[in-house]
Motif scaffolding. Sequence first.
Motif, PDB file in Angstrom:
ATOM      1  N   LEU A  88      83.355  27.092  -7.052  1.00 36.75           N
ATOM      2  CA  LEU A  88      82.305  27.415  -7.997  1.00 36.75           C
ATOM      3  C   LEU A  88      81.047  26.883  -7.717  1.00 36.75           C
ATOM      4  CD1 LEU A  88      84.378  26.527 -11.290  1.00 36.75           C
ATOM      5  CD2 LEU A  88      83.636  28.695 -10.550  1.00 36.75           C
ATOM      6  N   PHE A  89      80.979  25.778  -7.133  1.00 32.45           N
ATOM      7  CA  PHE A  89      79.460  25.327  -6.898  1.00 32.45           C
ATOM      8  C   PHE A  89      78.968  26.049  -5.693  1.00 32.45           C
ATOM      9  CE2 PHE A  89      76.834  22.563  -3.742  1.00 32.45           C
ATOM     10  CZ  PHE A  89      75.924  22.467  -4.683  1.00 32.45           C
ATOM     11  N   GLY A  90      79.666  26.627  -4.761  1.00 31.96           N
ATOM     12  CA  GLY A  90      79.246  27.666  -3.805  1.00 31.96           C
ATOM     13  C   GLY A  90      78.715  28.916  -4.498  1.00 31.96           C
ATOM     14  N   ILE A  91      79.624  29.509  -5.429  1.00 38.15           N
ATOM     15  CA  ILE A  91      79.353  30.682  -6.070  1.00 38.15           C
ATOM     16  C   ILE A  91      78.005  30.686  -6.909  1.00 38.15           C
ATOM     17  CG2 ILE A  91      80.134  32.228  -7.903  1.00 38.15           C
ATOM     18  CD1 ILE A  91      82.714  31.776  -6.991  1.00 38.15           C
ATOM     19  N   VAL A  92      77.689  29.493  -7.567  1.00 37.11           N
ATOM     20  CA  VAL A  92      76.803  29.192  -8.374  1.00 37.11           C
ATOM     21  C   VAL A  92      75.481  29.097  -7.548  1.00 37.11           C
ATOM     22  CG1 VAL A  92      75.274  27.397  -9.902  1.00 37.11           C
ATOM     23  CG2 VAL A  92      77.758  28.269 -10.475  1.00 37.11           C
ATOM     24  N   SER A  93      75.693  28.600  -6.333  1.00 37.68           N
ATOM     25  CA  SER A  93      74.559  28.446  -5.249  1.00 37.68           C
ATOM     26  C   SER A  93      74.067  29.541  -4.803  1.00 37.68           C
ATOM     27  CB  SER A  93      75.028  27.512  -4.118  1.00 37.68           C
ATOM     28  OG  SER A  93      75.333  26.220  -4.608  1.00 37.68           O
ATOM     29  N   VAL A  94      74.968  30.599  -4.604  1.00 40.77           N
ATOM     30  CA  VAL A  94      74.604  31.867  -4.345  1.00 40.77           C
ATOM     31  C   VAL A  94      73.741  32.717  -5.144  1.00 40.77           C
ATOM     32  CG1 VAL A  94      75.550  34.166  -3.395  1.00 40.77           C
ATOM     33  CG2 VAL A  94      76.166  32.182  -2.441  1.00 40.77           C
ATOM     34  N   LEU A  95      74.479  32.386  -6.494  1.00 34.68           N
ATOM     35  CA  LEU A  95      73.853  33.271  -7.591  1.00 34.68           C
ATOM     36  C   LEU A  95      72.564  32.910  -7.962  1.00 34.68           C
ATOM     37  CD1 LEU A  95      76.936  33.671  -9.953  1.00 34.68           C
ATOM     38  CD2 LEU A  95      76.197  35.283  -8.436  1.00 34.68           C
ATOM     39  N   ILE A  96      72.206  31.569  -7.804  1.00 33.92           N
ATOM     40  CA  ILE A  96      70.950  31.152  -8.054  1.00 33.92           C
ATOM     41  C   ILE A  96      69.683  31.297  -6.995  1.00 33.92           C
ATOM     42  CG2 ILE A  96      71.671  29.486  -9.974  1.00 33.92           C
ATOM     43  CD1 ILE A  96      70.916  27.225  -7.779  1.00 33.92           C
ATOM     44  N   SER A  97      70.124  31.818  -5.860  1.00 34.38           N
ATOM     45  CA  SER A  97      69.330  32.060  -4.871  1.00 34.38           C
ATOM     46  C   SER A  97      68.629  33.529  -4.735  1.00 34.38           C
ATOM     47  CB  SER A  97      70.104  31.915  -3.420  1.00 34.38           C
ATOM     48  OG  SER A  97      70.778  30.553  -3.521  1.00 34.38           O
ATOM     49  N   GLU A  98      67.414  33.424  -4.503  1.00 37.18           N
ATOM     50  CA  GLU A  98      66.818  34.898  -4.187  1.00 37.18           C
ATOM     51  C   GLU A  98      66.873  35.378  -2.738  1.00 37.18           C
ATOM     52  OE1 GLU A  98      62.956  34.341  -5.276  1.00 37.18           O
ATOM     53  OE2 GLU A  98      63.216  33.469  -7.096  1.00 37.18           O
ATOM     54  N   LEU A  99      67.982  36.266  -2.945  1.00 38.06           N
ATOM     55  CA  LEU A  99      68.665  36.734  -1.277  1.00 38.06           C
ATOM     56  C   LEU A  99      68.101  37.960  -0.944  1.00 38.06           C
ATOM     57  CD1 LEU A  99      71.914  35.293  -1.660  1.00 38.06           C
ATOM     58  CD2 LEU A  99      70.152  34.159  -0.412  1.00 38.06           C
ATOM     59  N   GLY A 100      67.780  38.662  -1.737  1.00 37.61           N
ATOM     60  CA  GLY A 100      67.377  40.194  -1.050  1.00 37.61           C
ATOM     61  C   GLY A 100      68.320  41.131  -0.877  1.00 37.61           C
ATOM     62  N   ASP A 101      68.378  41.889   0.196  1.00 41.15           N
ATOM     63  CA  ASP A 101      69.311  42.793   0.533  1.00 41.15           C
ATOM     64  C   ASP A 101      70.848  42.476   0.643  1.00 41.15           C
ATOM     65  OD1 ASP A 101      69.652  41.988   3.100  1.00 41.15           O
ATOM     66  OD2 ASP A 101      68.332  43.490   3.836  1.00 41.15           O
ATOM     67  N   TRP A 102      71.562  43.400   0.733  1.00 43.32           N
ATOM     68  CA  TRP A 102      73.105  43.102   0.813  1.00 43.32           C
ATOM     69  C   TRP A 102      73.470  42.362   2.048  1.00 43.32           C
ATOM     70  CZ3 TRP A 102      76.261  44.768   4.601  1.00 43.32           C
ATOM     71  CH2 TRP A 102      75.917  45.843   5.351  1.00 43.32           C
ATOM     72  N   ARG A 103      72.653  42.549   3.256  1.00 39.68           N
ATOM     73  CA  ARG A 103      73.149  41.569   4.437  1.00 39.68           C
ATOM     74  C   ARG A 103      72.853  40.048   3.890  1.00 39.68           C
ATOM     75  NH1 ARG A 103      70.386  46.251   6.429  1.00 39.68           N
ATOM     76  NH2 ARG A 103      71.929  47.571   7.913  1.00 39.68           N
ATOM     77  N   LEU A 106      75.655  38.766   1.719  1.00 36.45           N
ATOM     78  CA  LEU A 106      76.916  38.723   2.591  1.00 36.45           C
ATOM     79  C   LEU A 106      76.775  37.391   3.313  1.00 36.45           C
ATOM     80  CD1 LEU A 106      79.616  40.034   2.977  1.00 36.45           C
ATOM     81  CD2 LEU A 106      78.595  41.293   4.780  1.00 36.45           C
ATOM     82  N   SER A 107      75.751  37.232   4.129  1.00 40.02           N
ATOM     83  CA  SER A 107      75.747  36.045   4.924  1.00 40.02           C
ATOM     84  C   SER A 107      75.615  34.800   4.318  1.00 40.02           C
ATOM     85  CB  SER A 107      74.658  36.185   5.989  1.00 40.02           C
ATOM     86  OG  SER A 107      73.141  36.064   5.452  1.00 40.02           O
ATOM     87  N   ALA A 108      74.911  34.734   2.885  1.00 40.75           N
ATOM     88  CA  ALA A 108      74.862  33.800   2.334  1.00 40.75           C
ATOM     89  C   ALA A 108      76.332  33.397   1.493  1.00 40.75           C
ATOM     90  CB  ALA A 108      73.948  33.961   1.012  1.00 40.75           C
ATOM     91  N   VAL A 109      76.967  34.374   1.256  1.00 37.72           N
ATOM     92  CA  VAL A 109      78.470  34.062   0.581  1.00 37.72           C
ATOM     93  C   VAL A 109      79.254  33.831   1.749  1.00 37.72           C
ATOM     94  CG1 VAL A 109      80.681  35.531  -0.006  1.00 37.72           C
ATOM     95  CG2 VAL A 109      78.335  36.029  -1.127  1.00 37.72           C
ATOM     96  N   PHE A 110      79.192  34.192   2.928  1.00 42.86           N
ATOM     97  CA  PHE A 110      79.940  33.373   4.072  1.00 42.86           C
ATOM     98  C   PHE A 110      79.519  32.038   4.397  1.00 42.86           C
ATOM     99  CE2 PHE A 110      80.457  32.183   8.569  1.00 42.86           C
ATOM    100  CZ  PHE A 110      81.775  32.529   8.645  1.00 42.86           C
ATOM    101  N   VAL A 111      78.277  31.668   4.296  1.00 45.06           N
ATOM    102  CA  VAL A 111      77.965  30.268   4.554  1.00 45.06           C
ATOM    103  C   VAL A 111      78.386  29.519   3.333  1.00 45.06           C
ATOM    104  CG1 VAL A 111      76.054  28.609   4.658  1.00 45.06           C
ATOM    105  CG2 VAL A 111      76.070  30.773   6.195  1.00 45.06           C
ATOM    106  N   ALA A 112      78.366  29.902   1.973  1.00 38.24           N
ATOM    107  CA  ALA A 112      78.640  29.329   1.142  1.00 38.24           C
ATOM    108  C   ALA A 112      80.215  29.083   0.820  1.00 38.24           C
ATOM    109  CB  ALA A 112      78.447  30.114  -0.445  1.00 38.24           C
ATOM    110  N   LEU A 113      81.199  30.038   1.310  1.00 36.73           N
ATOM    111  CA  LEU A 113      82.503  29.731   1.491  1.00 36.73           C
ATOM    112  C   LEU A 113      82.785  28.575   2.715  1.00 36.73           C
ATOM    113  CD1 LEU A 113      85.411  30.656   0.896  1.00 36.73           C
ATOM    114  CD2 LEU A 113      85.086  32.482   2.700  1.00 36.73           C
ATOM    115  N   VAL A 114      82.201  28.595   3.585  1.00 33.70           N
ATOM    116  CA  VAL A 114      82.539  27.600   4.792  1.00 33.70           C
ATOM    117  C   VAL A 114      82.055  26.236   4.297  1.00 33.70           C
ATOM    118  CG1 VAL A 114      81.734  26.790   7.054  1.00 33.70           C
ATOM    119  CG2 VAL A 114      82.249  29.304   6.646  1.00 33.70           C
TER     120      VAL A 114
END
Length: 134
Positions: A88-103, A106-114
């Motif tokens: 949940l902390f990883g998901i929230v971290s991704v959701l509150i980030s301004e990431l831009g395009d899908w690539r 995707l890389s932020a989700v992978f890093v958040a998972l690890v």
Amino acid sequence: MEFTLKEQQEPPAMFASAFLTTTTTTKPQDGNTPDTPNGKQVSDFITVQSLTNFSAMTGAIVAAWKALQLTEWGWTDERTVPLVACWLFGIVSVLISELGDWRKVLSAVFVALVNSLVLFGAVIGAVEAVGLKT
């Protein structure tokens, strides 16, 4: 009076840049800075953000898990409780980030998972190191 622009230094090698962030010279331990043309590179490991993301969250998740274990709900003793909290902390971290395009997403989700799995390992390690029941 003559003004000249300093030459931009070459960016660090790909592997090295994974461990560096740009900060300002006035706050070198703060990785939460806007793009700065004259920023300096520091290790992500020494920024305030890494301290809060791992050290503080390890303690917070341990405390929350142990508080849940004080209830009479049987499921709170399971190790899946801190695992879900880390995810949940990883998901929230991704959701509150301004990431831009899908690539980037995707890389932020992978890093958040690890990082969530590393955080989970730290939580279990902290609990076992102090002899708390898991």
